[in-house]
Enzyme design. Structure first.
Site, PDB file in Angstrom:
ATOM      1  N   ASP A 176     -94.077 -61.885 -10.622  1.00  0.00           N
ATOM      2  CA  ASP A 176     -93.941 -63.297 -10.239  1.00  0.00           C
ATOM      3  C   ASP A 176     -93.670 -64.201 -11.440  1.00  0.00           C
ATOM      4  O   ASP A 176     -94.409 -65.179 -11.681  1.00  0.00           O
ATOM      5  CB  ASP A 176     -95.238 -63.781  -9.547  1.00  0.00           C
ATOM      6  CG  ASP A 176     -95.674 -62.862  -8.415  1.00  0.00           C
ATOM      7  OD1 ASP A 176     -94.810 -62.329  -7.717  1.00  0.00           O
ATOM      8  OD2 ASP A 176     -96.898 -62.690  -8.235  1.00  0.00           O
ATOM      9  N   GLU A 221     -92.130 -66.253   1.057  1.00  0.00           N
ATOM     10  CA  GLU A 221     -92.961 -66.727  -0.049  1.00  0.00           C
ATOM     11  C   GLU A 221     -92.067 -67.030  -1.250  1.00  0.00           C
ATOM     12  O   GLU A 221     -90.847 -66.905  -1.181  1.00  0.00           O
ATOM     13  CB  GLU A 221     -93.951 -65.616  -0.422  1.00  0.00           C
ATOM     14  CG  GLU A 221     -93.257 -64.288  -0.683  1.00  0.00           C
ATOM     15  CD  GLU A 221     -94.187 -63.083  -0.726  1.00  0.00           C
ATOM     16  OE1 GLU A 221     -95.389 -63.244  -0.485  1.00  0.00           O
ATOM     17  OE2 GLU A 221     -93.691 -61.982  -1.013  1.00  0.00           O
TER      18      GLU A 221
HETATM   19  O1  FUB Z   1     -97.973 -61.244  -6.512  1.00  0.00           O
HETATM   20  C1  FUB Z   1     -98.570 -61.390  -5.255  1.00  0.00           C
HETATM   21  C2  FUB Z   1     -97.580 -61.893  -4.273  1.00  0.00           C
HETATM   22  O2  FUB Z   1     -96.504 -60.965  -4.157  1.00  0.00           O
HETATM   23  C3  FUB Z   1     -96.897 -63.177  -4.689  1.00  0.00           C
HETATM   24  O3  FUB Z   1     -97.682 -64.294  -4.524  1.00  0.00           O
HETATM   25  C4  FUB Z   1     -95.684 -63.082  -3.850  1.00  0.00           C
HETATM   26  O4  FUB Z   1     -94.679 -64.001  -4.171  1.00  0.00           O
HETATM   27  C5  FUB Z   1     -95.275 -61.653  -4.056  1.00  0.00           C
HETATM   28  O5  FUB Z   1     -94.558 -61.463  -5.232  1.00  0.00           O
END
Ligand code: FUB
Length: 443
Positions: free
Chosen positions: A31, A204
Site C-alpha cells: 500500500d 478500496e
Molecule cells: O493492506 C491491507 C489492505 O489490502 C489495504 O488497506 C487494501 O488497500 C489492500 O491493499
C-alpha cells in the site's frame, strides 16, 4: 552536545537499501503512498508481517508503519517505525490492522492518516481512520486520542487542491466516499459524498491527483478475480468522474490486492504499487514497487507494465542486480531465488545458451577511472560473461572468464573500455552455460 551526538547516531544508522523492483527487500511492505516533501520522495507503506500460526496465518497482519525516503529513487533510506498500534489510544491493539496509510503536509506540519480497528466496534465493525501529527516527514508522529469523527472505513487518501482546500477519500464496504476537511485537518468540513460514477468492482485504495486542470481518481478495481488499477477523470476533486480505463492489469502471480499512488517527481510521473514478489505463495505478504507512468496527449494514461528494473539510476560501484533486468533475450534466460528459504536475499539470473543476454538500463559511471568489473557468479561449464554497451553486440566493456564450479564466487575482470555517464548494459553469455549471475559491480 548530547543532541548532536544522537542526531549523528541516527544519520549513521539509517539503513540504505539499493533498489530495483521490489523497492524494499528486508521486510514486507504494501500500500505505498508516495509523497514529495522537501525535494525527496517519501513512501509511507503499510508493513505486512508473517505469522505462521493462528488467525493471522491466512490474513493481513500489520502492527506498525515505517517511512522510506529517496532522492535518486534507487537508494532508499528506512527511517524506522513512525507509529505503532499500541501507541494509538483508540486502536484495539489485538487487531493488527494498521492498513493502508497516507501522509500530507500542510502549513509545515505533517499529517499521517491511517485506518485501524477501534476498541469500540459498535459501528462499521470498528473500522475507523485516525491522524498522527509531526513536524517532520519522518516523525515522530503523535497520534490524536480519537479517530476522525464521522469517518468509517479504510484506506484514507488525502488531496490538497490549488485553492488550499483539503479533501479526504476512503473506502467502506465497496463504496468510495470523499469529503472536504476543515483547516484543522482532523475534522470533516462537508458531509461524506459517495462517488457513484465508477464501474462495479470498486473495493478500496483510492488515490486522487491533479494534472493540467484535470482530476484523476485512480483506484484498484476487480473486473475478474483480483485487483487491477483503473482510473476516472473529472473537473472537480469530488467529481463527477468519467471512467477511462486500466492503468495496470491484474498481477501475473495472482496477488489479490494491488494498492498504488501516483506522483510527479523531477518531471517524471511515477506509479508506486505492490505485488507479492518476496512471498509467491502467500499474497498477504507484499512488496512495494515503482514504475514510470506516461500520459497521452489527451491526458489519458498509458497502461503500465510491471517491470523488474523499476525506476532510478543505479551507481556502477554498488551491486547491480542484473536479475532485475530491463529486457531479456527471447530464449535462454531464467531467474530464481538465491535462497528459496530466505527470499529477502533476492534473485539470480541464469544465462543458459551461448549468446543469451539480459539488458540492465541506466547504470551511472560518471567520469571515474573504472579499473575492473566484479561479479558474483557460478557456472556449470567453463564460459565467459561479456559486458557490452548499449546493445548485445555493442562495445565490450569487460569480459569475465568463469570456470566450471559448484560454488558462488566473486570473480574479477579488467575494464577494456570505460563508458561515459549513464549506460545501458548488456550482459551476454559467451560459450556453454548455464551461468548464474547474482550481481555485478564496477571498481
Ligand atoms: O493492506 C491491507 C489492505 O489490502 C489495504 O488497506 C487494501 O488497500 C489492500 O491493499
Amino acid at each position: 552536545m548530547k543532541t548532536i551526538l544522537s542526531i549523528l547516531a541516527l544519520i549513521v544508522t539509517i539503513p540504505v537499501l539499493l533498489a530495483q523492483n521490489p523497492l524494499i527487500m528486508d521486510q514486507f511492505t504494501a500500500d505505498p503512498s508516495a509523497r514529495v516533501f522537501k525535494g525527496k520522495v517519501f513512501v509511507y507503506p503499510s508493513h505486512d508481517i508473517r505469522i505462521d500460526t493462528g488467525r493471522f496465518a491466512t490474513w493481513f497482519c500489520m502492527e506498525d508503519y515505517h517511512v522510506f525516503s529517496s532522492e535518486n529513487l534507487t537508494q532508499w533510506h528506512d527511517h524506522g517505525v513512525i507509529l505503532r498500534q499500541q501507541d494509538v489510544p483508540w486502536v484495539d491493539a489485538s487487531s493488527y490492522s494498521m492498513w493502508a496509510p497516507d501522509c500530507i503536509e500542510k502549513n509545515g506540519k505533517y499529517y499521517f492518516y491511517f485506518p485501524s480497528i477501534a476498541k469500540d466496534k459498535s459501528v462499521a465493525e470498528g473500522r475507523r481512520i485516525g491522524v498522527a501529527i509531526s513536524d517532520s516527514p519522518t516523525g515522530p508522529f503523535s497520534p490524536l486520542p480519537k479517530p476522525i469523527p464521522g469517518v468509517y472505513g479504510i484506506d484514507p487518501n488525502l488531496f490538497v487542491d490549488h485553492d488550499g482546500n483539503t479533501y479526504i477519500f476512503w473506502a467502506m464496504g465497496g463504496e468510495l466516499l470523499g469529503a472536504r476537511l476543515k483547516d484543522n485537518m482532523i475534522e470533516l468540513a462537508s458531509e461524506p459524498k459517495e462517488i457513484t460514477t465508477l464501474p462495479d468492482g470498486f473495493k478500496e485504495g483510492p488515490w486522487l491527483f491533479h494534472r493540467n486542470g484535470l482530476y484523476y481518481l485512480t483506484f484498484p478495481h476487480v473486473a475478474k478475480n483480483t485487483e487491477r488499477l483503473a482510473y476516472a477523470m473529472g473537473r472537480h476533486p469530488l467529481g463527477p468522474f468519467e471512467y477511462k480505463g486500466v492503468i495496470m492489469d491484474e498481477s501475473p502471480v495472482d496477488c489479490w490486492t494491488n494498492h498504488h499512488s501516483i506522483i510527479e517527481y523531477k518531471g517524471q510521473w511515477l506509479l508506486f504499487y505492490h505485488h507479492n514478489d518476496l512471498s509467491p505463495h502467500f499474497d498477504k505478504n507484499r512488496s512495494i514497487k515503482a514504475d514510470s507512468l506516461f500520459f497521452n496527449a489527451d491526458g489519458t494514461i498509458h497502461k503500465v507494465k510491471p517491470s523488474l528494473r523499476g525506476v532510478g539510476i543505479t551507481p556502477a560501484d554498488r551491486p547491480i542486480q542484473v536479475d532485475r533486468f530491463s529486457l531479456r533475450a527471447e530464449e535462454g534466460v531464467a531467474t530464481a531465488f538465491v535462497d528459496s528459504l530466505h527470499p529477502q536475499k533476492g534473485w539470480f539470473v541464469s544465462l543458459i545458451n551461448n549468446g543469451a543476454w539480459v539488458k540492465y538500463n541506466k547504470v551511472e559511471f560518471k567520469n571515474h577511472s573504472w579499473k575492473k568489473m566484479i561479479a558474483r557468479v557460478r557456472s556449470q561449464s567453463d564460459c565467459s560473461i561479456e559486458i557490452r554497451n548499449n546493445s548485445f553486440q555493442g562495445e565490450m566493456l569487460a569480459k569475465l572468464n568463469v570456470p566450471k564450479g559448484n560454488s558462488w564466487d566473486n570473480r574479477e575482470a579488467l575494464m577494456m573500455t570505460v563508458p561515459q555517464d549513464v549506460s545501458d548494459l548488456f550482459i551476454v553469455l559467451s560459450g556453454d552455460g548455464p551461468v548464474a549471475i547474482d550481481w555485478i559491480r564496477f571498481e
